[in-house]
Scaffold this active site. Structure first.
Site, mmCIF file in Angstrom:
data_model
loop_
_atom_site.group_PDB
_atom_site.id
_atom_site.type_symbol
_atom_site.label_atom_id
_atom_site.label_comp_id
_atom_site.label_asym_id
_atom_site.label_seq_id
_atom_site.Cartn_x
_atom_site.Cartn_y
_atom_site.Cartn_z
ATOM 1 N N GLY A 147 31.935 4.557 22.006
ATOM 2 C CA GLY A 147 31.980 3.279 21.326
ATOM 3 C C GLY A 147 30.691 2.480 21.446
ATOM 4 O O GLY A 147 29.599 3.045 21.562
ATOM 5 N N HIS A 148 30.840 1.163 21.434
ATOM 6 C CA HIS A 148 29.715 0.228 21.381
ATOM 7 C C HIS A 148 28.813 0.352 22.612
ATOM 8 O O HIS A 148 27.598 0.459 22.497
ATOM 9 C CB HIS A 148 30.288 -1.185 21.272
ATOM 10 C CG HIS A 148 29.291 -2.262 21.041
ATOM 11 N ND1 HIS A 148 28.496 -2.329 19.927
ATOM 12 C CD2 HIS A 148 28.982 -3.365 21.786
ATOM 13 C CE1 HIS A 148 27.731 -3.413 19.975
ATOM 14 N NE2 HIS A 148 27.995 -4.047 21.107
#
Length: 289
Positions: free
Chosen positions: A265-266
């Site tokens: 993810g981020h």
């Protein structure tokens, strides 16, 4: 033998802002310099493990922006992305950095690209990790966030919902294939700083100013085309805000860039340090500056 970096934790005054930063102390005095520019809602602590791994051979410098981490700004500081860049430009000058690579992540991209616009001759190379500079890299959620304006019904409440523990934790967990790889320390420490007096107001002001970054995308892309800095792109493909299309878009302006899409993810460093650190080390070694 293992080579773990020695790290100093320091402060420097920049126009009344007491900027905290962590800096590795490499074995070579002329080691390549990498300026690490953190994202929201984190601070320089997000780079601690990267500094440990790479800092013995490379000079890694990670400051906290005003409104983040251990940095302290005056009560009348105006929180905007121009304001953050002003402080970071002064920080670079106070440390005497004349030539360095930048690692830009999330908020670090608009801060770093402003530095590059102002003093392009200083930028030796670019590591981009989920730092967006293209319209196609914006998810629907990101577009909705950027459209928020002060005084609009529900706008401030929408920003404040991101500043809660649940909101902070979700930024770490969304898009992560293996949740067990995530240590809870990241979002816990981020939330500690978000809960300090005045920090929510600072983050709300920055949220409402985010549109100023999108308005500069064309200028940053022009800088990339004109200067073609050596570029390494490492990107969490499951990022709910900045999509993989934004990573690929860089190749239009820096076609020789090295691109790696990661199944996370981020906050890609939280789960993929093992993959990212060798790529960054090899990139810095190739720069040789």
């Amino acid at each position: 033998m293992l080579s773990i970096a020695r790290t100093a934790h320091r402060h420097v005054d920049v126009n009344g802002v007491r900027v905290f930063y962590r800096e590795s102390l490499p074995e070579r005095e002329d080691a390549p310099v990498l300026l690490l520019l953190h994202g929201f809602p984190s601070a320089s602590h997000q780079f601690r493990r990267l500094v440990d791994v790479l800092g013995a051979r490379h000079r890694l410098i990670a400051p906290d922006y005003p409104g983040f981490g251990h940095t302290r700004a005056p009560d009348d500081f105006t929180y905007s992305f121009d304001g953050l860049a002003d402080v970071m430009e002064g920080f670079v000058e106070r440390l005497g950095l004349t030539r360095f690579a930048m690692y830009v992540f999330d908020f670090g991209a608009p801060v770093g690209f402003r530095l590059a616009e102002r003093r392009p001759e200083r930028i030796a190379g670019l590591v981009v990790q989920n730092g967006n500079a293209y319209a196609e890299g914006l998810s629907d959620a990101a577009r909705d966030f950027i459209a928020l304006r002060p005084g609009a019904p529900g706008a401030e409440e929408a920003v404040r919902s991101l500043l809660t523990l649940d909101g902070t934790r979700s930024q770490y967990e969304t898009g992560v294939a293996d949740p067990e790889a995530l240590a809870p320390d990241g979002w816990t420490l981020d939330q500690h700083f978000l809960d300090l007096p005045g920090r929510r107001e600072a983050q709300i002001a920055l949220a409402f100013d985010y549109h100023s970054n999108v308005e500069r995308y064309g200028r940053w892309q022009a800088w990339l085309r004109r200067c073609t800095p050596p570029t390494l792109i490492v990107w969490g493909a499951g990022d709910p805000f900045f999509t993989a299309s934004g990573a690929r878009a860089y190749l239009r302006d820096v076609p020789d860039a090295e691109l790696h899409l990661l199944d996370t993810g981020h906050f890609a460093l939280e789960t993929h340090l093992r993959e990212i650190a060798p790529l960054v080390a090899a990139f810095l070694d190739r720069l040789g500056a």
